[in-house]
Design a protein around this motif. Structure first.
Motif, short mmCIF file in Angstrom:
data_model
loop_
_atom_site.label_atom_id
_atom_site.label_comp_id
_atom_site.label_asym_id
_atom_site.label_seq_id
_atom_site.Cartn_x
_atom_site.Cartn_y
_atom_site.Cartn_z
N ARG A 87 41.82 28.95 15.24
CA ARG A 87 43.18 29.11 15.75
C ARG A 87 43.27 28.34 17.05
NH1 ARG A 87 47.90 30.24 13.31
NH2 ARG A 87 49.46 30.95 14.83
N THR A 96 45.74 26.47 20.18
CA THR A 96 47.01 26.50 20.88
C THR A 96 47.10 25.32 21.85
OG1 THR A 96 47.06 28.91 20.77
CG2 THR A 96 48.51 27.87 22.38
N GLY A 134 51.28 26.50 10.93
CA GLY A 134 51.70 26.41 12.33
C GLY A 134 52.34 25.09 12.69
N SER A 160 51.01 26.80 18.27
CA SER A 160 49.76 27.45 17.86
C SER A 160 49.61 27.33 16.36
CB SER A 160 49.76 28.92 18.28
OG SER A 160 48.52 29.52 18.00
N SER A 173 46.68 27.06 12.71
CA SER A 173 45.37 27.32 12.11
C SER A 173 44.82 26.04 11.50
CB SER A 173 45.49 28.40 11.03
OG SER A 173 45.84 29.64 11.60
N ASP A 219 39.02 32.15 17.26
CA ASP A 219 40.42 32.57 17.33
C ASP A 219 41.12 32.15 18.60
OD1 ASP A 219 40.28 33.90 14.86
OD2 ASP A 219 39.37 35.66 15.83
N ASP A 220 40.46 31.42 19.47
CA ASP A 220 41.06 31.17 20.79
C ASP A 220 40.72 29.79 21.34
OD1 ASP A 220 42.62 31.89 22.97
OD2 ASP A 220 40.91 32.65 24.09
#
Length: 422
Positions: free
Chosen positions: A50, A52, A97, A102, A104, A165-166
């Motif tokens: 994930r 961003t 996305g 953001s 995936s 995830d970040d």
């Protein structure tokens, strides 16, 4: 493979000897500890990250005007690395996305546990250093156009995270925004620095395990001091709000000013320039918005695009037909020069081609030829120079790179490309 066979042969010979000497001894079964040549590598597995995007700000460092954000696009790919992993990394493609900040990214990889190091766009990263931890990438001079945004791959960024995830990406570059009005179709924009810094080259992001540092290296020449947006088809301007064009530019550049060529689909071009100063310095993750203006062609684009060291053009004003009358050919033509020191000093230049049957000489009233300066230039034309004739008058430096200047004679509407020798 050769080493493995020899070891096995020697081992078996030793066993045969022992069997002959100790025929009555109890023999344990022999188990080889040699790995088979066809042993399979670790299987790849599907992973999802994930990611961003950091948002760019306008000069006021507030959110982008009209609520616009920097977003992921269909087809975007990132390259992910781990310490001690494959130095070429693994590519992950956007699966959801698109159109948002953001998204995936999914791919097959043998990547283990984090921390993870990621780079966008994936195809600009030739290497990832393990010691010290660092990215090495290529900042290209060529960018794509996108409506109200940056072209795909122009907004170079990187991320580091302990988990999948970040991945929060950090912008490497800043940007310049130009808004053009009018009725022309724009097919190319070239931005040049008026200083000595690089606008493209080899990017290195080091200190990933501490305090990150960014550097850009390369040879300073015409090719490394500009960035360009080229349109697959001309972008039509309008007389209302105009059309916005964004160019990504390395942070810290343009302190000495810049100039920009706007090229239209009819062979015309307009040049705008800005002086140096803190207001024009590019900041990381900040958009420098230039005042909107109406496009009006000034010169023939073929003259500005000339690639030879020397050339003479007739009729380079935007409404003229324009023609190249004399050109310099490496290995065939000849040139000579003489510079004098002092303030303002002078330049004497001659280029000629005996096969073509011409010679052109220039006596320039000052040695230093900054952009927009207006030296007095005397031209002596001999032989087959076409519409180029002898004469003297004031000319303007309308374009300058580290190696050459473009001189424009407003009275005759002729133009000259001159190689700088110092």
């Amino acid at each position: 493979m050769g080493g493995g066979i020899m070891k096995k042969t020697l081992f078996l010979g030793f066993v045969a000897l022992m069997l002959g000497l100790l025929s009555t001894a109890c023999i344990e079964p022999i188990v080889s500890d040699i790995a088979e040549d066809n042993e399979k590598p670790a299987a790849k597995k599907t992973m999802v990250f994930r990611a961003t995007l950091e948002q760019l700000d306008v000069d006021t460092k507030t959110s982008l005007e009209n609520g616009k954000t920097v977003v992921w696009n269909e087809g975007d790919e990132i390259r992910v690395f781990t310490a001690g992993g494959d130095p070429s990394g693994s590519v992950f493609r956007l699966t959801s996305g698109a159109g948002t900040a953001s998204g995936s990214f999914e791919g097959l990889a043998t990547i283990g546990e984090g921390p993870y190091y990621a780079f966008y766009p994936s195809d600009l990263v030739p290497s990832f250093s393990q010691s010290p931890l660092a990215f090495e990438a290529r900042i290209l001079p060529y960018q794509l156009f996108a409506t109200n945004s940056f072209g795909a791959g122009a907004n170079v960024s990187w991320a580091m995270s302990d988990n999948v995830d970040d991945l929060r990406f950090h912008n490497v570059l800043g940007a310049v925004k130009f808004t053009l009005k009018g009725d022309a179709g724009i097919r190319m924009i070239n931005l040049y620095t008026r200083g000595n810094e690089l606008l493209n080259g080899t990017l290195r992001i080091a200190g990933l395990d501490g305090t990150p540092t960014v550097s850009l290296t390369g040879e300073v020449n015409e090719g490394s001091q500009f960035v360009q947006i080229a349109m697959s088809q001309a972008v039509q301007l309008n007389s209302d709000e105009g059309v916005a064009f964004y160019l990504s530019v390395p942070a810290g550049t343009l302190a000495d000013g810049f100039f920009v060529e706007f090229i239209d689909s009819d062979g015309g071009a307009m040049i705008k320039s800005a002086k140096g100063g803190s207001a024009n310095i590019i900041e990381r993750s900040v958009i420098r918005s230039m005042p909107a203006f109406t496009y009006a062609p000034q010169y023939r684009s073929a003259f500005l695009a000339e690639s030879e060291d020397f050339a003479a053009y007739a009729g380079v004003n935007a409404v003229g037909a324009g023609s190249k009358e004399c050109t310099y050919t490496e290995g065939v033509s000849q040139y000579a020069y003489r510079n004098t020191d002092g303030d303002p000093g002078s330049r004497d230049i001659r280029f000629q081609d005996w096969d073509a049957g011409y010679a052109l000489s220039f006596q320039i009233s000052q040695r230093d030829l900054p952009l927009n300066s207006t030296p007095t230039v005397s031209v002596t034309a001999l032989g087959a120079t076409g519409a180029i004739a002898s004469g003297s008058g004031t000319m303007k430096v309308i374009k300058k790179t580290p190696e050459r200047v473009w001189l424009y004679d407003q009275e005759t509407q002729n133009g000259y490309v001159i190689k700088l020798e110092d």
